[in-house]
Design an enzyme around this catalytic site. Sequence first.
Site, PDB file in Angstrom:
ATOM      1  N   TYR A  56       0.756  -1.250   0.108  1.00 31.80           N
ATOM      2  CA  TYR A  56       0.003  -0.064  -0.317  1.00 31.80           C
ATOM      3  C   TYR A  56       0.775   1.297   0.121  1.00 31.80           C
ATOM      4  CZ  TYR A  56      -3.912  -3.145   1.296  1.00 31.80           C
ATOM      5  OH  TYR A  56      -4.665  -4.392   1.415  1.00 31.80           O
ATOM      6  N   LYS A  69       3.682 -15.337   2.694  1.00 34.07           N
ATOM      7  CA  LYS A  69       3.609 -16.036   1.659  1.00 34.07           C
ATOM      8  C   LYS A  69       4.940 -16.643   1.044  1.00 34.07           C
ATOM      9  CE  LYS A  69       1.086 -17.838  -1.782  1.00 34.07           C
ATOM     10  NZ  LYS A  69       0.403 -19.221  -1.439  1.00 34.07           N
ATOM     11  N   ASP A 113      -2.711 -18.369   2.964  1.00 32.78           N
ATOM     12  CA  ASP A 113      -3.994 -18.952   2.368  1.00 32.78           C
ATOM     13  C   ASP A 113      -4.211 -20.103   3.217  1.00 32.78           C
ATOM     14  OD1 ASP A 113      -1.570 -20.150   1.713  1.00 32.78           O
ATOM     15  OD2 ASP A 113      -2.102 -20.997  -0.174  1.00 32.78           O
ATOM     16  N   ASP A 141      -4.865  -6.621   6.452  1.00 29.19           N
ATOM     17  CA  ASP A 141      -6.214  -6.049   5.886  1.00 29.19           C
ATOM     18  C   ASP A 141      -7.318  -6.936   5.669  1.00 29.19           C
ATOM     19  OD1 ASP A 141      -8.099  -3.983   5.053  1.00 29.19           O
ATOM     20  OD2 ASP A 141      -6.809  -3.786   3.181  1.00 29.19           O
ATOM     21  N   ASP A 196     -10.347  -8.753   8.631  1.00 28.41           N
ATOM     22  CA  ASP A 196     -11.810  -8.233   8.493  1.00 28.41           C
ATOM     23  C   ASP A 196     -12.383  -9.797   8.587  1.00 28.41           C
ATOM     24  OD1 ASP A 196     -11.920  -5.701   8.050  1.00 28.41           O
ATOM     25  OD2 ASP A 196     -12.640  -5.502   6.084  1.00 28.41           O
TER      26      ASP A 196
END
Length: 360
Positions: free
Chosen positions: A142, A193, A225, A249, A253
């Site tokens: 980001y 990852k 994952d 992020d 959620d």
Amino acid sequence: MNINLAVVKGDGIGPEIVEEGEKVLNKIGEMYGHTFTYTDILAGGCAIDATGEPLPAESVKIAKESDSVLLGAVGGPKWDTLPGHLRPERALLGLRSELGLFANVRPAKLYDALADACPLKPEISKEGLDLVIVRELIGGLYFGERGRRDAGEMGEEAFDELKYNVKEVERIGRVAFEMARKRDRKKVTSVDKANVIETSRLWRETMHKLAQEYPDVEFEDMLVDNCAMQLVRNPGQFDVIVTENMFGDILSDEASMTTGSIGMLPSSSLGETTRGMYEPIHGSAPDIAGQNKANPIATILSCAMMLRDSFNLLDEAKCIESAVAKVLDDGFRTGDIMDEGGKLLGTKEMGDKIVSYLTK
Ligand code: NAD
């Protein structure tokens, strides 16, 4: 202790819920001999209305001089059509970067009394869910370079750069390990990852080295994952999850949703100093603003987080959290968490009820 707080009441339900947070802090102050002083600062839509900008310099100055920042919520339809740099949400990003807050901490806890609100199967939710996601907040994808360029025959191409350095990984890792030390299970899961991405390999190496400094904390890695899957399959296995900006992020959620109640979840943003910014994860809920319907518990629990994480007031934090759990056990509810047989309270009445349940 004398504690000076900068307070962003903000927009929508912000002022109503912050008032209940202050009510609870004042009672804690009386019980444990602390003084809380509040200085209201303008940020978000109300700041745009008053000054033309979402985060006036005066607000930043007061926030920097404070011991911590308590924030309700900012934004609303009135300001939705303004250009990006004038949107209320800019105030949040601005405060985080001005205060050097690089870690976002989001607990997701399922209260026994609200187990029915959990969208997971009862055999999974009965195992309990009480985890914290520590997300790196000011690095990664980001904040990397981005742009568009001509890719010849392939047409226009877009790119976003992802990079992390050792220092950035270490400092977020320390937040997670220190947090795990203050919790009962003392376990950190580092999510990456590393089977594909080079930044994740550096992340993993750095976390492994850091873990050696915390032999009292159990440590494991998990691929992102797999973590996304495990959060709905067996969330009870997690205690503290630490991860980079974009993975955090998404996972935070997902974890929030498994508790089934947005009005219950607190959060904080932390940096190198003890000064943090504490706020509920929900927004300004314009649909119920000014109606005494908002659930103040996320804000009240954010105050408890502040006492624990910024001021090391562990008994005081526990006192608030136990009062909230008991109020729920006794069937008191705001509209968003109402269930059969629940006793409906407004925002102010819920705040008063929690205050009346505070005991040493
Ligand atoms: P929201 O979280 O404000 O509301 C989503 C739904 O949840 C609404 O139905 C709302 O009534 C309900 N809700 C939220 N908090 C509640 C509470 N404490 N008690 C009872 N019900 C509650 O999300 P949204 O509607 O997408 O956004 C509204 C505004 O808030 C937008 O302008 C958005 O940009 C802003 N926002 C601000 C923050 C922040 O300040 N940190 C975060 C998210 C969204």
